[in-house]
Design an enzyme around this catalytic site. Sequence first.
Site, PDB file in Angstrom:
ATOM      1  N   CYS A  15      49.536  42.650  41.588  1.00  0.00           N
ATOM      2  CA  CYS A  15      49.675  43.179  40.228  1.00  0.00           C
ATOM      3  C   CYS A  15      50.643  44.365  40.190  1.00  0.00           C
ATOM      4  O   CYS A  15      51.834  44.193  40.387  1.00  0.00           O
ATOM      5  CB  CYS A  15      48.301  43.522  39.650  1.00  0.00           C
ATOM      6  SG  CYS A  15      48.357  43.740  37.856  1.00  0.00           S
ATOM      7  N   HIS A 118      45.351  38.752  39.927  1.00  0.00           N
ATOM      8  CA  HIS A 118      44.409  39.457  40.806  1.00  0.00           C
ATOM      9  C   HIS A 118      43.601  38.465  41.645  1.00  0.00           C
ATOM     10  O   HIS A 118      42.463  38.139  41.291  1.00  0.00           O
ATOM     11  CB  HIS A 118      43.463  40.338  39.978  1.00  0.00           C
ATOM     12  CG  HIS A 118      44.086  41.608  39.510  1.00  0.00           C
ATOM     13  ND1 HIS A 118      44.128  42.750  40.277  1.00  0.00           N
ATOM     14  CD2 HIS A 118      44.729  41.904  38.362  1.00  0.00           C
ATOM     15  CE1 HIS A 118      44.749  43.711  39.610  1.00  0.00           C
ATOM     16  NE2 HIS A 118      45.125  43.224  38.448  1.00  0.00           N
ATOM     17  N   GLU A 120      42.044  39.014  44.296  1.00  0.00           N
ATOM     18  CA  GLU A 120      40.818  39.638  44.832  1.00  0.00           C
ATOM     19  C   GLU A 120      39.639  39.483  43.882  1.00  0.00           C
ATOM     20  O   GLU A 120      38.489  39.690  44.278  1.00  0.00           O
ATOM     21  CB  GLU A 120      41.082  41.123  45.153  1.00  0.00           C
ATOM     22  CG  GLU A 120      41.023  42.087  43.976  1.00  0.00           C
ATOM     23  CD  GLU A 120      42.283  42.100  43.123  1.00  0.00           C
ATOM     24  OE1 GLU A 120      43.139  41.201  43.263  1.00  0.00           O
ATOM     25  OE2 GLU A 120      42.396  43.015  42.291  1.00  0.00           O
TER      26      GLU A 120
END
Length: 145
Positions: A15, A118, A120
């Site tokens: 990001c 994202h 994660e």
Amino acid sequence: MQEALRLNKPVLAICRGMQILNVAMGGTLIQDILELWGGSIKHFREELPEHMPAHTVDLCGEKITEIMGKEKIDVNSFHHQAIDRLGTGLLCTGISPDKIIETVEAPGYFWVIGVQWHPELMFNYFEEQHNLFKSLVTKCLENMP
Ligand SMILES: [Mn+2]
């Protein structure tokens, strides 16, 4: 970021990290997608659960396509800025349907990948997103002195 590149470390830039990677390599940013690019796709989806796909990305890069194992992926989206002009040595390797750069690679380096989404927040739900982190760990182990 410049030090990581200088040392040729494996880099997974997520990001804002991808935006920093781009600027560190001499690129520029779209300061606000809604204002400067139009609104055919909303890229700041704060109303959605964090892991929920917000748009697709069409992939073309060698590394990212191999890691993901497919050429079209679903991604979440929590950004209002984006890459405008690419930094020197960076390749766009995936775009959203409204032509925002969503992933980049730097082929002149050991292993440098940037993603605008994202992973994660998605890896528990999407195997291909988990693969990104597995690849990073593998590359870090390969790069150990
Ligand atoms: Mn997006």
